[in-house]
Design an enzyme around this catalytic site. Structure first.
Site, short mmCIF file in Angstrom:
data_model
loop_
_atom_site.label_atom_id
_atom_site.label_comp_id
_atom_site.label_asym_id
_atom_site.label_seq_id
_atom_site.Cartn_x
_atom_site.Cartn_y
_atom_site.Cartn_z
N GLN A 110 0.87 -1.22 0.04
CA GLN A 110 0.03 -0.07 0.10
C GLN A 110 0.79 1.36 -0.01
OE1 GLN A 110 -3.42 -0.66 3.07
NE2 GLN A 110 -1.96 -2.14 3.72
N ASN A 111 2.29 0.85 0.14
CA ASN A 111 3.17 2.11 0.29
C ASN A 111 3.41 2.73 -1.14
OD1 ASN A 111 2.99 1.26 2.99
ND2 ASN A 111 5.13 0.46 3.06
N VAL A 112 3.67 3.92 -1.06
CA VAL A 112 4.16 4.94 -2.19
C VAL A 112 5.36 5.31 -2.21
CG1 VAL A 112 1.51 5.30 -2.78
CG2 VAL A 112 2.84 7.03 -1.43
N HIS A 147 -1.37 1.55 -4.40
CA HIS A 147 -1.98 2.68 -4.39
C HIS A 147 -1.02 3.77 -4.93
CE1 HIS A 147 -4.21 1.60 -0.28
NE2 HIS A 147 -4.74 1.10 -1.36
N CYS A 174 3.01 19.65 -22.23
CA CYS A 174 1.99 20.05 -22.83
C CYS A 174 1.29 21.44 -22.11
CB CYS A 174 0.84 19.05 -22.90
SG CYS A 174 -0.22 18.67 -21.36
N THR A 223 0.38 -2.75 8.74
CA THR A 223 -0.93 -2.02 8.38
C THR A 223 -1.96 -2.20 9.29
OG1 THR A 223 -2.59 -2.01 6.52
CG2 THR A 223 -1.89 -4.16 7.06
N ASN A 232 3.08 -6.67 13.80
CA ASN A 232 2.61 -5.55 14.05
C ASN A 232 2.78 -5.48 15.49
OD1 ASN A 232 1.02 -3.04 14.57
ND2 ASN A 232 0.03 -3.38 12.65
#
Ligand code: BV8
Ligand code: ZN
Length: 257
Positions: free
Chosen positions: A119-121, A137, A168, A206, A231
Site C-alpha cells: 500500500q506504500n507509495v 496505491h 503540454c 498495516t 505489528n
C-alpha cells in the site's frame, strides 16, 4: 473449527518459538504473499498515517488525498506531496524491507512463488531490491499529466515549481491512488489472484483500515492460506491470523530468514 495456532503476547520467549515455527513453514511452502503498509517504513523515519505522530493526525486525507482536494487547491496538495518526497528521499530502507527482498530471492531459488503487495507509495521496497511489486496505491515518484495523461518518473525533491507542469502545459499530479479513485486495474486483479492461491500470507505494518486492500487477507484465508501478522499493535485483521508477531517488522522479519 480452525484454532489460531499461536497468539503471542509480547513475551519474547513466545515470539521466538513463533518465529521459528513461521520460519519453518515459510521454508516449506511453494507460494508466499506479503502485504505491507506504512508500518514497515516507520523504522526508516517515514511517519505512518494513523500512528501517534501519523500523517492523518496532522493532515486530513479528505483535504489532501482526493481528486476533489487537487481540483480545489493543487498547490496545497503538491506542498504536502513535495514535503513527503523530501522526507522519503532522505530515508533508507530498513531490515524489514531487505528481509522481504531476501525472502523473495530464496523462494525463487527453490522455484517457489513470492508476491509482494504494498500500500506504500514511498519506493523503499524497490530501493531494497524487491522486484515485481504490486503497488496498490501507486508511487509518489511517478507524476501524471491531468491534460494529456502522460505518466513519467520524477525524483526531483524539492520540486522547482509547485504544481509542476507537463510539456503540454497542463498540471502534473502525483502518480498515487487517491480516496475515491480506482486501484490500478491489472495490479488489483493480480493481487487478488496471488492471495487466492497462496499457502502463507504475511501481513506487515498495516492497520487494515483502507479498502479494498484490507480485504486481501480474507481472500487468502478463505482460499485456505495461513495468515501471519507482524505489528506491534492490534490491527483490523488479527482475528484472521494464525500467527500474531507483536513487534517491529525491522527486527522481526530478518529473524524469519
Ligand atoms: C476505492 C495513496 C472505489 C495516497 C492511499 C469499504 C468500506 C469502507 C470504505 C471503503 C470501502 N471501499 C472503499 C472505501 C473507501 C476508501 C477507504 O477505504 N476509506 C477508509 C478510510 C475507510 N477506499 C478508497 O477510496 C479506495 N478506492 O474504493 O475506489 C472505486 C471503484 C471503481 C471506480 C472508482 C472508485 C482507494 C484507497 C487508496 C487511498 N490511497 N494512499 C497517499 O499515500 O497519499 S491509502 C494510504 O492510507 C496508504 O496507502 C495505506 O493504504 C493507508 C494507511 O494505512 P496503513 O498503511 O495501514 O498505515 P496506518 O498508519 O493506518 O497503520 C500503520 C500500522 O503499522 C499500524 O497498525 C501500526 O501499529 C503499525 N506499525 C507501526 N510501526 C511499525 C508497525 N508495524 C510493524 N513495524 C513497525 N515498526
Ligand atoms: Zn501533458
Amino acid at each position: 473449527m480452525r484454532v489460531a495456532t499461536s497468539i503471542l503476547r509480547p513475551f519474547w520467549g513466545c515470539v521466538d518459538d513463533s518465529i521459528s515455527a513461521l520460519r519453518r513453514a515459510l521454508n516449506e511452502v511453494e507460494s508466499i504473499v506479503t502485504l505491507t503498509g506504512a508500518g514497515i517504513s516507520a523504522e526508516s523515519g517515514i511517519p505512518t498515517f494513523r500512528g501517534k505522530d501519523g500523517l492523518w493526525r496532522k493532515f486530513s486525507p479528505q483535504a489532501l488525498a482526493t481528486p476533489e482536494a487537487f481540483r480545489r487547491d493543487p498547490k496545497l496538495v503538491w506542498e504536502w506531496y513535495d514535503w513527503r518526497r523530501c522526507l522519503i528521499q532522505k530515508a533508507e530502507p530498513n531490515g524489514g524491507h531487505y528481509a522481504l527482498a531476501e525472502l523473495a530471492r530464496r523462494q525463487a531459488a527453490r522455484s517457489g512463488s513470492f508476491t509482494l503487495i504494498t500500500q506504500n507509495v514511498d519506493g523503499l521496497h524497490d530501493r531494497a531490491g524487491s522486484q515485481n511489486l504490486l503497488k496498490l496505491h501507486g508511487d509518489i515518484w511517478l507524476v501524471r499529466c491531468v491534460g494529456c495523461g502522460k505518466e513519467q518518473c520524477n525524483e526531483e525533491a524539492p520540486l522547482k515549481e509547485l504544481p509542476p507542469r507537463c510539456d503540454c502545459g497542463a498540471w502534473l499530479r502525483p502518480g498515487v491512488v487517491w480516496f475515491g479513485e480506482e486501484l490500478p486495474r491489472g495490479v488489483w486483479e493480480r493481487a487478488v489472484e496471488a492471495c487466492s492461491r497462496t499457502k502463507i500470507m504475511l501481513v506487515i505494518g498495516t492497520s487494515a483500515t483502507v479498502y479494498p486492500a484490507a480485504g486481501l487477507a480474507k481472500v487468502a484465508r478463505n482460499a485456505g492460506a495461513q495468515v501471519a501478522v507482524v505489528n506491534p499493535d492490534p490491527s483490523g485483521i488479527d482475528d484472521l491470523a494464525d500467527w500474531i508477531l507483536r513487534g517491529l517488522s525491522g527486527e522481526i522479519l530478518p529473524r524469519l530468514l
